[in-house]
Scaffold this motif. Structure first.
Motif, PDB file in Angstrom:
ATOM      1  N   PHE A  40       1.106  -0.860   0.138  1.00  0.00           N
ATOM      2  CA  PHE A  40       0.134  -0.416   0.124  1.00  0.00           C
ATOM      3  C   PHE A  40       1.057   0.942   0.274  1.00  0.00           C
ATOM      4  N   ASP A  41       2.262   1.208   0.874  1.00  0.00           N
ATOM      5  CA  ASP A  41       3.468   2.806   0.542  1.00  0.00           C
ATOM      6  C   ASP A  41       3.928   2.429  -0.717  1.00  0.00           C
ATOM      7  N   LEU A  42       4.221   1.534  -1.049  1.00  0.00           N
ATOM      8  CA  LEU A  42       4.253   1.626  -2.475  1.00  0.00           C
ATOM      9  C   LEU A  42       3.304   2.382  -3.439  1.00  0.00           C
ATOM     10  N   GLU A  43       2.115   1.518  -3.769  1.00  0.00           N
ATOM     11  CA  GLU A  43       1.517   2.206  -3.976  1.00  0.00           C
ATOM     12  C   GLU A  43       0.897   3.824  -3.800  1.00  0.00           C
ATOM     13  N   ARG A  44       1.252   3.817  -3.017  1.00  0.00           N
ATOM     14  CA  ARG A  44       0.734   5.314  -2.536  1.00  0.00           C
ATOM     15  C   ARG A  44       2.588   6.628  -2.747  1.00  0.00           C
ATOM     16  N   GLY A  45       3.162   5.765  -3.228  1.00  0.00           N
ATOM     17  CA  GLY A  45       4.626   6.689  -3.626  1.00  0.00           C
ATOM     18  C   GLY A  45       5.314   6.408  -2.749  1.00  0.00           C
ATOM     19  N   LYS A  46       5.489   5.776  -1.587  1.00  0.00           N
ATOM     20  CA  LYS A  46       5.857   6.314  -0.179  1.00  0.00           C
ATOM     21  C   LYS A  46       6.560   4.959  -0.260  1.00  0.00           C
ATOM     22  N   LEU A  47       8.146   5.258  -0.937  1.00  0.00           N
ATOM     23  CA  LEU A  47       9.031   4.170  -1.613  1.00  0.00           C
ATOM     24  C   LEU A  47      10.059   3.976  -1.058  1.00  0.00           C
ATOM     25  N   ASN A  48      10.400   4.330   0.422  1.00  0.00           N
ATOM     26  CA  ASN A  48      11.544   4.560   0.783  1.00  0.00           C
ATOM     27  C   ASN A  48      11.750   4.267   1.939  1.00  0.00           C
ATOM     28  N   THR A  49      10.684   3.366   2.841  1.00  0.00           N
ATOM     29  CA  THR A  49      10.665   3.185   4.377  1.00  0.00           C
ATOM     30  C   THR A  49      11.192   2.018   4.382  1.00  0.00           C
ATOM     31  N   CYS A  50      12.159   2.173   5.985  1.00  0.00           N
ATOM     32  CA  CYS A  50      12.943   1.012   5.826  1.00  0.00           C
ATOM     33  C   CYS A  50      12.741   0.072   6.565  1.00  0.00           C
ATOM     34  N   ASN A  51      11.607   0.539   7.859  1.00  0.00           N
ATOM     35  CA  ASN A  51      11.350  -1.133   8.433  1.00  0.00           C
ATOM     36  C   ASN A  51       9.821  -2.086   7.104  1.00  0.00           C
ATOM     37  N   ASN A  52      10.345  -3.050   7.638  1.00  0.00           N
ATOM     38  CA  ASN A  52       8.781  -3.990   6.942  1.00  0.00           C
ATOM     39  C   ASN A  52       7.531  -3.874   7.401  1.00  0.00           C
ATOM     40  N   VAL A  53       6.447  -4.458   6.598  1.00  0.00           N
ATOM     41  CA  VAL A  53       5.452  -4.293   7.646  1.00  0.00           C
ATOM     42  C   VAL A  53       5.531  -4.938   8.511  1.00  0.00           C
ATOM     43  N   MET A  54       5.748  -6.119   9.053  1.00  0.00           N
ATOM     44  CA  MET A  54       6.542  -6.913  10.475  1.00  0.00           C
ATOM     45  C   MET A  54       7.569  -6.121  11.304  1.00  0.00           C
ATOM     46  N   GLU A  55       8.158  -5.286  10.774  1.00  0.00           N
ATOM     47  CA  GLU A  55       9.210  -4.894  12.075  1.00  0.00           C
ATOM     48  C   GLU A  55       8.078  -3.188  12.785  1.00  0.00           C
ATOM     49  N   ARG A  56       7.007  -2.960  11.586  1.00  0.00           N
ATOM     50  CA  ARG A  56       6.846  -1.769  12.211  1.00  0.00           C
ATOM     51  C   ARG A  56       5.512  -2.030  13.235  1.00  0.00           C
ATOM     52  N   ILE A  57       4.601  -3.131  12.340  1.00  0.00           N
ATOM     53  CA  ILE A  57       3.907  -3.208  13.663  1.00  0.00           C
ATOM     54  C   ILE A  57       4.325  -3.767  15.006  1.00  0.00           C
ATOM     55  N   GLU A  58       5.288  -4.351  15.110  1.00  0.00           N
ATOM     56  CA  GLU A  58       5.684  -5.505  15.973  1.00  0.00           C
ATOM     57  C   GLU A  58       5.906  -3.542  16.881  1.00  0.00           C
ATOM     58  N   ALA A  59       7.081  -2.485  16.240  1.00  0.00           N
ATOM     59  CA  ALA A  59       6.904  -1.939  17.125  1.00  0.00           C
ATOM     60  C   ALA A  59       5.968  -1.487  17.441  1.00  0.00           C
ATOM     61  N   VAL A  60       4.665  -0.635  16.841  1.00  0.00           N
ATOM     62  CA  VAL A  60       3.425  -0.237  17.648  1.00  0.00           C
ATOM     63  C   VAL A  60       3.081  -1.695  18.613  1.00  0.00           C
ATOM     64  N   ARG A  61       2.927  -2.281  18.562  1.00  0.00           N
ATOM     65  CA  ARG A  61       2.965  -3.367  19.743  1.00  0.00           C
ATOM     66  C   ARG A  61       3.518  -3.529  20.735  1.00  0.00           C
ATOM     67  N   SER A  62       4.863  -3.236  20.452  1.00  0.00           N
ATOM     68  CA  SER A  62       5.583  -3.049  21.944  1.00  0.00           C
ATOM     69  C   SER A  62       5.716  -1.729  22.625  1.00  0.00           C
ATOM     70  N   SER A  63       4.909  -0.846  22.040  1.00  0.00           N
ATOM     71  CA  SER A  63       4.714   0.361  22.738  1.00  0.00           C
ATOM     72  C   SER A  63       3.835   0.286  23.460  1.00  0.00           C
ATOM     73  N   GLY A  64       3.188  -0.675  23.284  1.00  0.00           N
ATOM     74  CA  GLY A  64       1.735  -0.739  25.443  1.00  0.00           C
ATOM     75  C   GLY A  64       0.833  -0.116  24.524  1.00  0.00           C
ATOM     76  N   LEU A  65       0.677   0.608  23.703  1.00  0.00           N
ATOM     77  CA  LEU A  65      -0.303   1.959  23.657  1.00  0.00           C
ATOM     78  C   LEU A  65      -1.791   1.439  22.436  1.00  0.00           C
ATOM     79  N   ALA A  66      -1.239   0.215  21.827  1.00  0.00           N
ATOM     80  CA  ALA A  66      -2.584   0.150  20.641  1.00  0.00           C
ATOM     81  C   ALA A  66      -3.075  -0.985  21.051  1.00  0.00           C
ATOM     82  N   ASP A  67      -5.099  -1.040  21.807  1.00  0.00           N
ATOM     83  CA  ASP A  67      -5.236  -2.095  22.390  1.00  0.00           C
ATOM     84  C   ASP A  67      -5.893  -3.306  21.064  1.00  0.00           C
ATOM     85  N   GLN A  68      -6.035  -2.880  19.830  1.00  0.00           N
ATOM     86  CA  GLN A  68      -5.406  -3.424  18.616  1.00  0.00           C
ATOM     87  C   GLN A  68      -5.180  -3.026  17.596  1.00  0.00           C
ATOM     88  N   ILE A  69      -4.204  -3.538  17.058  1.00  0.00           N
ATOM     89  CA  ILE A  69      -3.575  -3.495  15.574  1.00  0.00           C
ATOM     90  C   ILE A  69      -4.721  -4.595  14.360  1.00  0.00           C
TER      91      ILE A  69
END
Ligand code: CTP
Length: 446
Positions: A40-69
């Motif tokens: 989805f990021d590629l589709e909307r022209g965001k070509l430069n992310t460094c972390n893949n989706v699994m890593e980004r989900i893990e980062a949000v999860r480990s913040s402990g702030l999300a009740d659901q991802i």
């Protein structure tokens, strides 16, 4: 219970993200966080992310702030999610103020203050920059320069062309330093992009790898399989990236098409036909036999990509029929016989063909209209037309940005990196071109 939803890429997860999630959570009792998928990021022209989706989900999860991802994978999904999860408040940073007002019809929309002085873009820019030296100053080099602008963490630092006048002219226009030798170029970069005539690729690539530079080389990589093997061995020995610049191989739509076909969307594949033709002026260097010009050397890597990917690289036989002019093939038709699949292709610099890709299977077929090598749209067609499906994707700019992004990511990964264009496919492409140059199974039209 008040449900709040927010979305983001959350690349290189930082304090700004944490503050935003805290503020969003404080608006209600339950926080849902949507993380964008890589596609989805590629589709909307965001070509430069460094972390893949699994890593980004893990980062949000480990913040402990999300009740659901949840993952966000298509445009328009926000409306669906609001209904699906019974959302009361949509919250997002103030950089988006006004943009999501259309959601007010479905829930409350809150723009939260953004944290000053930090962003993923800034963090990405602070990572190492890959300095690219370019060899060659033709039209593809010009396009490469423009497309590199869209990719983070890279800069073109120097240019070399043995024709000093041409080199100066190119560099003056681009505002880059012209080098008088490859030695001077290598001293000013940590990686090299080779866009010189085909027959010079091997020497330049070998010299660059020997000098400890990563290499991105235009198609065809080299003209002999033994040379390709030697270069890949050298790159491995020195822990360097050696990649073939092939815009189709790294473009998102092509990747999705292949994944669909490999997962049986049209049954077993029995036939593949792909054509790539670009009518070229007779005086162009691409038509010069002394420079190993001609349709096969210039274009064959394109149709061979889907063929080798889908039919495999262990073909049984390979035949060619060519129309020659002044020592170069202005048109060639190739036939590959594989164990389970027949494949044919046409390439032309002096003849125009319908440039489509058709993959036929036991349950249906895939049709990619011309120019299929800049894949942005394809159809899966079946006997029962009600089953037909169409797929659309953006193909950004000239498409070179995808291969540049891949090259930069491979270098910055400093270790394991899964290449979208495997070495065995590059070796098979080289083997087929080498057979053609040697005249093996080649018939000539009058
Ligand atoms: N955000 C924020 N403060 C920051 C950076 C981001 O409040 N300093 C918010 C954004 O407004 C958005 C969410 O965090 O609501 C996710 O943003 P994202 O685009 O993933 O982060 P950015 O750092 O803005 O990324 P980029 O630089 O790639 O745009």
């Amino acid at each position: 219970m008040t449900k709040v939803i927010t979305y983001g890429t959350f690349d290189l997860f930082h304090q700004g993200h944490i503050n935003l999630l805290k503020r969003a959570k404080a608006l209600g009792d339950y926080l849902i966080v949507g993380v964008t998928t890589d596609n989805f990021d590629l589709e909307r022209g965001k070509l430069n992310t460094c972390n893949n989706v699994m890593e980004r989900i893990e980062a949000v999860r480990s913040s402990g702030l999300a009740d659901q991802i949840i993952i966000e994978e298509y445009r328009g999904q926000k409306i669906d999610d609001i209904h699906r999860y019974g959302v009361d408040i949509f919250a997002i940073g103030s950089d988006w103020t006004g943009y999501f007002d259309y959601l007010k019809e479905f829930c409350k929309v809150v723009y939260l203050p953004r944290t000053e002085g930090i962003s993923s873009t800034q963090l990405r820019d602070e990572r190492n920059t890959v300095e690219i030296g370019m060899i060659g100053t033709g039209s593809i080099a010009r396009r490469f320069l423009d497309e590199a602008e869209f990719v983070s963490n890279c800069s073109i630092t120097a240019v070399y062309n043995p024709d000093a006048a041409q080199c100066e002219a190119f560099c003056k226009k681009a505002g880059i330093e012209a080098c008088k030798s490859t030695g001077e170029l290598f001293a000013k970069c940590n990686s090299v992009y080779i866009a010189s005539p085909h027959f010079t690729h091997y020497d330049y690539a070998k010299a660059a790898l020997a000098a400890g530079k990563h290499v991105l080389c235009e198609t065809p990589l080299v003209l002999k399989e033994s040379e390709a093997k030697e270069l890949f061995a050298l790159a491995k020995e020195k822990s360097l990236v050696l990649m073939m610049a092939h815009k189709t191989a790294y473009c998102p739509a092509f990747g999705h098409l292949i994944a669909l076909l490999q997962s049986g969307a049209i049954g077993d594949i029995v036939d593949i036909n792909a054509a790539t033709s670009t009518l070229t002026d007779e005086n162009d260097p691409k038509m010069d036999s002394r420079l190993f010009g001609g349709s096969m050397n210039e274009n064959a890597c394109f149709p061979l990509l889907p063929i080798l990917r889908l039919a495999g690289t262990d073909y049984r036989d390979c035949f060619f029929i060519s129309k020659m002019k002044d020592g170069v093939d202005i048109y060639t038709k190739g036939l590959l016989v594989c164990d389970h699949t027949a494949a044919s292709f046409e390439v032309g610099l002096g003849a125009k063909t319908e440039g489509s890709l058709v993959v036929s299977g036991t349950k249906g077929y895939a049709y990619v209209p011309a120019p299929w090598w800049k894949t942005s749209y394809f159809e899966l067609r079946y006997e029962d037309q009600n089953q037909n499906k169409t797929y659309f994707y953006p193909f950004a700019g000239e498409g070179l940005r995808y291969e540049i992004k891949e090259f930069i990511s491979a270098i910055l990964a400093k270790g394991y990196f899964y290449s979208k264009l495997p070495v065995k496919e590059i070796l098979a492409m080289t083997r087929i071109q080498e057979a053609f140059i040697a005249g093996r199974n080649v018939r000539h039209l009058k």
